[in-house]
Design an enzyme around this catalytic site. Structure first.
Site, PDB file in Angstrom:
ATOM      1  N   CYS A 112     -21.340 -31.362  23.044  1.00 50.07           N
ATOM      2  CA  CYS A 112     -20.144 -29.890  23.916  1.00 50.07           C
ATOM      3  C   CYS A 112     -19.757 -30.689  25.255  1.00 50.07           C
ATOM      4  O   CYS A 112     -19.313 -30.570  25.867  1.00 50.07           O
ATOM      5  CB  CYS A 112     -20.814 -28.705  24.026  1.00 50.07           C
ATOM      6  N   HIS A 251     -16.689 -24.608  28.989  1.00 47.62           N
ATOM      7  CA  HIS A 251     -17.104 -24.450  27.484  1.00 47.62           C
ATOM      8  C   HIS A 251     -17.217 -23.272  27.010  1.00 47.62           C
ATOM      9  O   HIS A 251     -18.317 -22.731  27.119  1.00 47.62           O
ATOM     10  CB  HIS A 251     -18.276 -25.764  26.989  1.00 47.62           C
ATOM     11  N   ASN A 281     -16.224 -21.820  19.417  1.00 47.92           N
ATOM     12  CA  ASN A 281     -17.629 -22.608  19.759  1.00 47.92           C
ATOM     13  C   ASN A 281     -16.686 -24.484  19.199  1.00 47.92           C
ATOM     14  O   ASN A 281     -17.665 -24.386  17.931  1.00 47.92           O
ATOM     15  CB  ASN A 281     -18.527 -22.719  19.919  1.00 47.92           C
TER      16      ASN A 281
HETATM   17  N1  COA Z   1     -25.204 -10.701  12.437  1.00 48.14           N
HETATM   18  C1  COA Z   1     -25.715  -9.927  12.311  1.00 48.14           C
HETATM   19  N2  COA Z   1     -27.193 -10.106  13.366  1.00 48.14           N
HETATM   20  C2  COA Z   1     -27.160 -10.679  13.598  1.00 48.14           C
HETATM   21  C3  COA Z   1     -26.833 -11.844  13.516  1.00 48.14           C
HETATM   22  C4  COA Z   1     -24.881 -11.450  13.135  1.00 48.14           C
HETATM   23  N3  COA Z   1     -24.596 -13.074  12.980  1.00 48.14           N
HETATM   24  N4  COA Z   1     -27.422 -12.908  14.056  1.00 48.14           N
HETATM   25  C5  COA Z   1     -28.586 -12.766  14.385  1.00 48.14           C
HETATM   26  N5  COA Z   1     -28.738 -11.097  14.055  1.00 48.14           N
HETATM   27  C6  COA Z   1     -29.406 -10.542  14.476  1.00 48.14           C
HETATM   28  C7  COA Z   1     -30.686 -11.388  14.380  1.00 48.14           C
HETATM   29  O1  COA Z   1     -31.498 -11.565  13.094  1.00 48.14           O
HETATM   30  C8  COA Z   1     -31.512  -9.814  15.364  1.00 48.14           C
HETATM   31  O2  COA Z   1     -31.810  -8.952  14.610  1.00 48.14           O
HETATM   32  P1  COA Z   1     -33.601  -8.665  14.413  1.00 48.14           P
HETATM   33  O3  COA Z   1     -33.972  -7.709  16.146  1.00 48.14           O
HETATM   34  O4  COA Z   1     -33.687  -7.819  13.502  1.00 48.14           O
HETATM   35  O5  COA Z   1     -34.706  -9.358  14.645  1.00 48.14           O
HETATM   36  C9  COA Z   1     -30.479  -9.468  15.806  1.00 48.14           C
HETATM   37  O6  COA Z   1     -29.387  -9.463  15.458  1.00 48.14           O
HETATM   38  C10 COA Z   1     -30.730 -10.087  17.818  1.00 48.14           C
HETATM   39  O7  COA Z   1     -31.251 -11.651  17.667  1.00 48.14           O
HETATM   40  P2  COA Z   1     -30.719 -12.475  18.915  1.00 48.14           P
HETATM   41  O8  COA Z   1     -30.704 -13.701  18.443  1.00 48.14           O
HETATM   42  O9  COA Z   1     -31.702 -12.034  20.170  1.00 48.14           O
HETATM   43  O10 COA Z   1     -29.162 -11.713  18.788  1.00 48.14           O
HETATM   44  P3  COA Z   1     -28.484 -13.080  20.988  1.00 48.14           P
HETATM   45  O11 COA Z   1     -27.931 -11.121  21.651  1.00 48.14           O
HETATM   46  O12 COA Z   1     -29.741 -13.493  21.537  1.00 48.14           O
HETATM   47  O13 COA Z   1     -27.284 -13.266  20.209  1.00 48.14           O
HETATM   48  C11 COA Z   1     -26.846 -15.781  19.918  1.00 48.14           C
HETATM   49  C12 COA Z   1     -27.431 -14.839  19.652  1.00 48.14           C
HETATM   50  C13 COA Z   1     -26.939 -17.028  18.753  1.00 48.14           C
HETATM   51  C14 COA Z   1     -25.097 -15.285  19.817  1.00 48.14           C
HETATM   52  C15 COA Z   1     -27.048 -16.109  21.203  1.00 48.14           C
HETATM   53  O14 COA Z   1     -28.592 -16.361  21.160  1.00 48.14           O
HETATM   54  C16 COA Z   1     -26.794 -17.488  21.274  1.00 48.14           C
HETATM   55  O15 COA Z   1     -24.886 -17.504  21.797  1.00 48.14           O
HETATM   56  N6  COA Z   1     -26.650 -17.961  21.849  1.00 48.14           N
HETATM   57  C17 COA Z   1     -26.286 -19.669  22.411  1.00 48.14           C
HETATM   58  C18 COA Z   1     -25.958 -20.471  21.164  1.00 48.14           C
HETATM   59  C19 COA Z   1     -24.675 -21.424  21.622  1.00 48.14           C
HETATM   60  O16 COA Z   1     -23.936 -20.807  22.834  1.00 48.14           O
HETATM   61  N7  COA Z   1     -24.894 -22.393  21.243  1.00 48.14           N
HETATM   62  C20 COA Z   1     -24.083 -23.786  21.628  1.00 48.14           C
HETATM   63  C21 COA Z   1     -24.434 -24.072  22.783  1.00 48.14           C
HETATM   64  S1  COA Z   1     -23.344 -25.947  22.910  1.00 48.14           S
END
Ligand code: COA
Length: 327
Positions: A112, A251, A281
């Site tokens: 990215c 980004h 993204n």
């Molecule tokens: N729909 C519904 N529930 C979902 C889900 C989805 N698409 N994805 C994850 N969950 C659930 C998980 O299973 C978890 O459930 P649990 O509590 O029963 O275990 C819960 O939601 C919380 O998950 P969590 O991983 O804590 O969510 P989060 O708030 O951290 O959000 C991301 C997840 C991926 C959106 C976040 O971590 C993120 O944006 N990270 C950066 C990723 C990124 O930018 N990558 C590219 C970089 S260039």
């Protein structure tokens, strides 16, 4: 001799997939995805499209906006982490398709941050070879072909598309307006990873296509620190306050990352360009698509302090602070 962005272009595949569409096959919902990422929908490549075809369309649009012929391009860089082939480079095929017959062409693999890295390489090359030299810098991705469509925690974040910029020399007498800061923290390489290279010997029997594996939380934690740190550093070097940035083009990974950075930096929301709600993204394509949209929306005007910041797999991060459209 000054350097200037002479024209920009972008391409988004016509097929739009909403969160509600994803929820038909995935245990997710529009509410969850929007609340956790700021994404409503994304563009995904059709069966006849690929990173090359998107890059060509964006590149052609940037050449037209710059008013120059493809044969005038000396350097062609395609930033991508979803190339058509591992070998040859995507840029080689784009060079042929666009007719950049006088260009050397290469891919930039910095995920990215790829567009920012490649733009900085162009700045260096053009500074060394000043005069009539011009560079075409493209960020292009078809992430829909590498994400794991069964992994609801990652596939919902990504989209396809391409953006491009033509950079050239001019004698406007505007020099020294650009500051850059590029870094990599390889200790976090495993947080965003796709197999398929030479890491392991060739396995016996049929192998599933390798998909992108992401640890969302550490990437999120890295991004909320890296983004403001890069901007603070760039503004410190330029001797301006972060609030003096006229347009911040980060980004487009997650609206929560962007909002947290803008808040910490004291950059008001109206100075932050976002299109994540409808583009998602698109990795290396994210910043050039946003820049081109900002140009077309009349949000980038000559003399503005503009800051682009990328971060992603590697973990790579880095930014450019400049006075639009000069570099
Ligand atoms: N729909 C519904 N529930 C979902 C889900 C989805 N698409 N994805 C994850 N969950 C659930 C998980 O299973 C978890 O459930 P649990 O509590 O029963 O275990 C819960 O939601 C919380 O998950 P969590 O991983 O804590 O969510 P989060 O708030 O951290 O959000 C991301 C997840 C991926 C959106 C976040 O971590 C993120 O944006 N990270 C950066 C990723 C990124 O930018 N990558 C590219 C970089 S260039």
């Amino acid at each position: 001799m000054s350097l200037k962005i002479l024209g920009t272009g972008s391409y988004l595949p016509p097929k739009i997939v909403t969160n509600a569409d994803l929820a038909k096959t995935l245990d997710t919902s529009d509410e969850w995805i929007f609340a956790h990422s700021g994404i409503h929908s994304r563009h995904l490549a059709g069966p006849d499209e690929s990173t090359v075809t998107s890059a060509v369309r964006a590149g052609r649009a940037a050449l037209a906006a710059a008013g120059i012929d493809a044969s005038e391009i000396d350097m062609l860089a395609v930033a991508t982490c979803s190339p058509d082939y591992l070998l040859p480079s995507t840029a080689s095929i784009v060079q042929k398709e666009l007719g950049c017959v006088n260009a050397f062409a290469f891919d930039m693999a910095a995920a990215c941050s790829g567009f920012v890295y490649a733009l900085e390489m162009a700045r260096g090359y053009l500074t060394l070879h000043s005069g009539t030299t011009k560079a075409l810098v493209i960020g292009a991705e078809t992430l829909s072909r590498i994400v794991d469509w069964h992994d609801r925690a990652s596939c919902i974040l990504f989209g396809d598309g391409a953006g491009a910029a033509v950079v050239g020399c001019c004698d406007d007498g505007v020099d020294g307006v650009c500051h850059s800061y590029l870094r990599t923290d390889g200790t976090g390489y495993a947080h965003l990873l796709r197999e398929g290279g030479t890491h392991a010997p060739i396995a016996e029997g049929p192998r599933p296509a390798p998909t992108l594996q992401m640890s969302g939380k550490p990437v999120f934690q890295f991004a909320v620190k890296a983004l403001p740190n890069v901007v603070e550093r760039l503004c410190g070097e330029a001797g301006i306050a972060t609030s003096d940035i006229d347009l911040f083009v980060p980004h487009q990974a997650n609206i929560r990352i962007i909002d947290s950075a803008a808040k910490r930096l004291g950059i008001s929301r109206d100075k932050v360009f976002t299109n994540i709600d409808s583009v998602a993204n698109t990795s290396a394509a994210s910043i050039p698509i946003a820049v081109d949209e900002a140009v077309r929306a009349g949000r980038l005007r000559e003399g503005m302090n503009v800051c682009f910041v990328g971060f992603g797999a590697g973990l790579t991060y880095g930014g450019i602070l400049t006075r639009w459209p000069y570099l």
